[in-house]
Design a protein around this motif. Structure first.
Motif, PDB file in Angstrom:
ATOM      1  N   GLY A  65     -10.503  14.535  -5.828  1.00  0.00           N
ATOM      2  CA  GLY A  65     -10.758  13.734  -4.366  1.00  0.00           C
ATOM      3  C   GLY A  65      -9.217  13.740  -3.572  1.00  0.00           C
ATOM      4  O   GLY A  65      -8.443  14.484  -3.738  1.00  0.00           O
ATOM      5  N   VAL A  66      -8.959  12.683  -3.088  1.00  0.00           N
ATOM      6  CA  VAL A  66      -7.640  12.540  -2.561  1.00  0.00           C
ATOM      7  C   VAL A  66      -6.563  11.404  -3.265  1.00  0.00           C
ATOM      8  O   VAL A  66      -5.607  11.063  -2.678  1.00  0.00           O
ATOM      9  CB  VAL A  66      -7.999  12.156  -1.129  1.00  0.00           C
ATOM     10  N   TYR A  67      -7.026  10.820  -4.192  1.00  0.00           N
ATOM     11  CA  TYR A  67      -6.064  10.162  -4.883  1.00  0.00           C
ATOM     12  C   TYR A  67      -4.671  10.544  -5.337  1.00  0.00           C
ATOM     13  O   TYR A  67      -3.704   9.979  -5.534  1.00  0.00           O
ATOM     14  CB  TYR A  67      -6.917   9.558  -6.264  1.00  0.00           C
ATOM     15  N   TRP A  68      -4.629  11.754  -5.403  1.00  0.00           N
ATOM     16  CA  TRP A  68      -3.340  12.451  -5.711  1.00  0.00           C
ATOM     17  C   TRP A  68      -2.163  12.377  -4.698  1.00  0.00           C
ATOM     18  O   TRP A  68      -1.095  12.399  -4.859  1.00  0.00           O
ATOM     19  CB  TRP A  68      -3.595  13.692  -6.246  1.00  0.00           C
ATOM     20  N   LYS A  69      -2.861  12.421  -3.553  1.00  0.00           N
ATOM     21  CA  LYS A  69      -1.734  12.339  -2.363  1.00  0.00           C
ATOM     22  C   LYS A  69      -0.691  11.383  -2.251  1.00  0.00           C
ATOM     23  O   LYS A  69       0.282  11.610  -2.134  1.00  0.00           O
ATOM     24  CB  LYS A  69      -2.713  12.453  -1.224  1.00  0.00           C
ATOM     25  N   PRO A  70      -0.828   9.927  -2.601  1.00  0.00           N
ATOM     26  CA  PRO A  70      -0.064   9.000  -2.570  1.00  0.00           C
ATOM     27  C   PRO A  70       1.143   9.386  -3.522  1.00  0.00           C
ATOM     28  O   PRO A  70       2.176   9.127  -3.406  1.00  0.00           O
ATOM     29  CB  PRO A  70      -0.561   7.805  -2.596  1.00  0.00           C
ATOM     30  N   VAL A  71       0.546   9.795  -4.734  1.00  0.00           N
ATOM     31  CA  VAL A  71       1.207   9.825  -5.769  1.00  0.00           C
ATOM     32  C   VAL A  71       2.637  11.012  -5.408  1.00  0.00           C
ATOM     33  O   VAL A  71       3.601  10.952  -5.692  1.00  0.00           O
ATOM     34  CB  VAL A  71       0.622  10.269  -7.173  1.00  0.00           C
ATOM     35  N   TRP A  72       1.854  12.270  -5.040  1.00  0.00           N
ATOM     36  CA  TRP A  72       2.553  13.562  -4.391  1.00  0.00           C
ATOM     37  C   TRP A  72       3.350  13.245  -3.621  1.00  0.00           C
ATOM     38  O   TRP A  72       4.875  13.458  -3.830  1.00  0.00           O
ATOM     39  CB  TRP A  72       1.509  14.371  -4.069  1.00  0.00           C
TER      40      TRP A  72
END
Length: 108
Positions: A65-72
């Motif tokens: 999903g999109v959960y990686w985006k804030p981490v990235w």
């Protein structure tokens, strides 16, 4: 086997947490440290600081999903080489246990 990145990390990113595994190869000896962070901005900043303190140069993360985006976005402000792995491909590697702690160490 030739070591390409002696100080690297693997991240398993979830909605509410990130499991981080840092791996160091020094004089032929491997050491690993696993730590879990929440996905708040403050905790993600702490993750970035921890990875910097541990001298990680390359970071691979597994996410759906999109959960990686804030981490990235937070980690991209650092001096890291970031790699995003397709979770479906990583989970289908034969012989791998499907736990977050184990998966966080696979890409490293």
């Amino acid at each position: 086997m030739e070591v390409l990145h002696p100080h690297c990390a693997g991240l398993d990113v979830h909605k509410d947490s990130v499991v981080a595994c840092i791996r160091h190869m020094v004089e032929g000896k491997v050491t690993t440290h696993v730590k879990t962070f929440k996905t708040t901005t403050q905790e993600l900043m702490a993750l970035s600081e921890w990875l910097s303190t541990e001298a990680a140069t390359h970071i691979a993360m597994e996410a759906t999903g999109v959960y990686w985006k804030p981490v990235w976005h937070i980690l991209s402000d650092g001096e890291f080489e970031l790699i995003l792995a397709n979770a479906a491909h990583v989970k289908n590697v034969p012989g791998r246990k499907p736990t977050s702690t184990m998966r966080s160490g696979w890409p490293t």
